[in-house]
Design an enzyme around this catalytic site. Structure first.
Site, PDB file in Angstrom:
ATOM      1  CG  ASP A 124      -1.817  -1.191   1.326  1.00  0.00           C
ATOM      2  OD1 ASP A 124      -1.697  -2.100   0.477  1.00  0.00           O
ATOM      3  OD2 ASP A 124      -2.627  -1.248   2.256  1.00  0.00           O
ATOM      4  CD  GLU A 179       0.341  -6.067   8.981  1.00  0.00           C
ATOM      5  OE1 GLU A 179       0.136  -5.521  10.086  1.00  0.00           O
ATOM      6  OE2 GLU A 179      -0.227  -5.719   7.939  1.00  0.00           O
TER       7      GLU A 179
END
Ligand code: DGY
Length: 458
Positions: A183, A420
């Site tokens: 992103d 993550e």
């Protein structure tokens, strides 16, 4: 943070995370931050689940593909109708209008109308390989799964090479940074800077409540642009042709394109296994050639990396990120090209940087002006990226390097947890803890103790 887990505890910890995030036929990407089904997360999750239960792994992909659009698109999110309120934005209500598109699948559940990198065929083939190491029964059921998913995968890849590549360049166009899966990477900064945001209503940042600090997530300025692009896509009724004509953000994404080449190689093997018609073999083989040719055109010799291309500004995006290793992921490099890429990988621009906690590739080079060690895709190390590079190195016969990477990546997880992403300088876990795809790639690494065996399965 040090000595979080003993290495021997990694397999059961990874399994525990996948079981905890299991929603029945699909897996939440993370316990709180991502309460829905994400497309490329699910593909990685499936290849990890294959080591626990090949049928459940197959189901992960089947559940996702049940929401495939009529165009062949696999949506980047399938929304969980039971997600807690105020847990994720933009949620299903924000995307509900996508369901009005004549190409959308039946809703609910609602889906977004973006997509993510096509790892799915790679995962499907690994489920088959895992089943072959088990019982006759699992082999039969994995074959039935391949037979069922093959036409869906073919239609997914065809979508990417038609709607997303009307130029026939072999490169996948994205119309939203979310479509890249990376992103807030500085890969998109220049193209996003040209997007002018107007009348955007206020919106919540639910993501920030699930992380240690807002600095780990994209900024509000990034989000304004993300949401404005979503708004424009909705105003175009998710119609691909309209988006292509009028959208202000239109970029050829080399990482997605390289993953598509590798996924097409997997698809070709699946086509053989399910005895698909000869014509399919010819089409898929041509897609592979087209993809590699497209990537060759994005090569930047001065950086020793491949670059994305901004279609609106008609220029390459000069940023040093892991996406630059796209040709390695696409595979079949000649020894000279491979040598140049490995030199870049070893250089201070990536693994050779003196400040790194582990010799693992930061998502953005610490030498790049867009680098930030704590912010999502602007610098942190991502276990799934490590997996992609590891897998690509094995395919390139760089087995020793691959093994070093695998061991270091597992060591990082043993010390830091199943995060993550990680600060590349301190090794600190960032973003969500107990991230499903991190647990999944760890299981795959742990099951790959013997490299010759892994290589034989590729
Ligand atoms: C998020 O919400 O951060 C996702 O990456 C968008 O798909």
């Amino acid at each position: 943070m040090e000595d979080t887990y003993k290495p021997e505890a990694l397999p059961w910890r990874a399994e525990k995370i996948l079981r905890k995030n299991d929603m029945g036929g699909w897996t939440k990407a993370a316990p709180n931050l991502y309460p829905h089904q994400w497309s490329w997360d699910s593909a990685f999750i499936a290849l990890g689940l294959a080591h626990l239960d090949t049928r459940r792994a197959a189901r992960e992909l089947q559940t996702l593909f049940a929401h495939q659009w009529k165009t062949g698109k696999v949506p980047h999110i399938v929304f969980n109708s039971d997600a807690p309120p105020h847990s994720y934005f933009p949620g299903s209500e924000h995307w509900a209008c996508a369901a009005a598109s004549p190409d959308a699948p039946p809703a609910p559940p609602y889906t977004s109308c973006l997509s993510q990198p096509p790892v799915h065929a790679i995962a499907a083939l690994r489920i088959w390989e895992a089943a072959k190491r088990r019982s006759e029964e699992e082999i039969a059921s994995a074959w039935a799964f391949l037979k069922d998913i093959y036409p869906k995968l073919l239609s997914w890849h065809r979508y990417l090479l038609t709607y997303r590549d009307p130029e026939g360049s072999g490169l996948v166009t994205i119309y939203h940074p979310w479509g890249s899966g990376t992103d807030n990477s500085p890969r998109w900064d220049a193209a996003l800077a040209a997007v002018e945001v107007s009348d955007l209503p206020p919106y919540p940042r639910y993501d920030l409540q699930h992380v240690g600090s807002p600095s780990q997530r994209p900024t509000d300025a990034d989000y304004d642009r993300y949401l404005w692009l979503v708004e424009l896509i909705k105003r175009a009724w998710c119609d691909e042709t309209t988006i292509y004509e009028s959208h202000p953000f239109l970029v050829k994404d080399v990482l997605s394109s390289a993953i598509l080449v590798a996924a097409n190689e997997a698809l070709l093997k699946i086509a053989e296994l399910v005895e698909a018609q000869e014509e399919d073999h010819t089409i898929i083989a041509a897609w592979i050639v087209r993809g590699r040719r497209g990537l060759e055109g994005c090569w930047e010799p001065e950086l020793g990396l491949c670059l994305d291309y901004d279609l609106r500004a008609d220029r390459p995006l000069q940023v040093r990120t892991v996406a630059g290793f796209a040709p390695l992921i696409a595979g079949s490099l000649d020894p000279r090209q491979l040598g140049v890429l490995l030199k870049t990988l070893d250089s201070p621009t990536f693994l050779g940087h003196r400040g790194l906690r582990w010799p693992l590739p930061p998502s953005t080079s610490p030498e790049d002006p867009g680098f930030n060690p704590r912010s999502y895709w602007r610098g942190p190390t991502w276990p799934v990226v490590n997996w992609l590079l590891w897998w690509s190195l094995i395919r390139a016969d760089e087995t020793e390097r691959a093994e070093r990477l695998r061991r270091t990546a597992l060591e990082q997880l043993a010390k830091g947890g199943f995060g993550e992403y990680f600060d590349p300088f301190t090794g600190q876990l960032l973003g969500s803890a107990d991230q499903s795809w991190t647990a999944a790639v760890a299981l795959d690494w742990l099951s790959s103790e013997s490299l010759p065996e892994v290589k034989a399965a590729l």
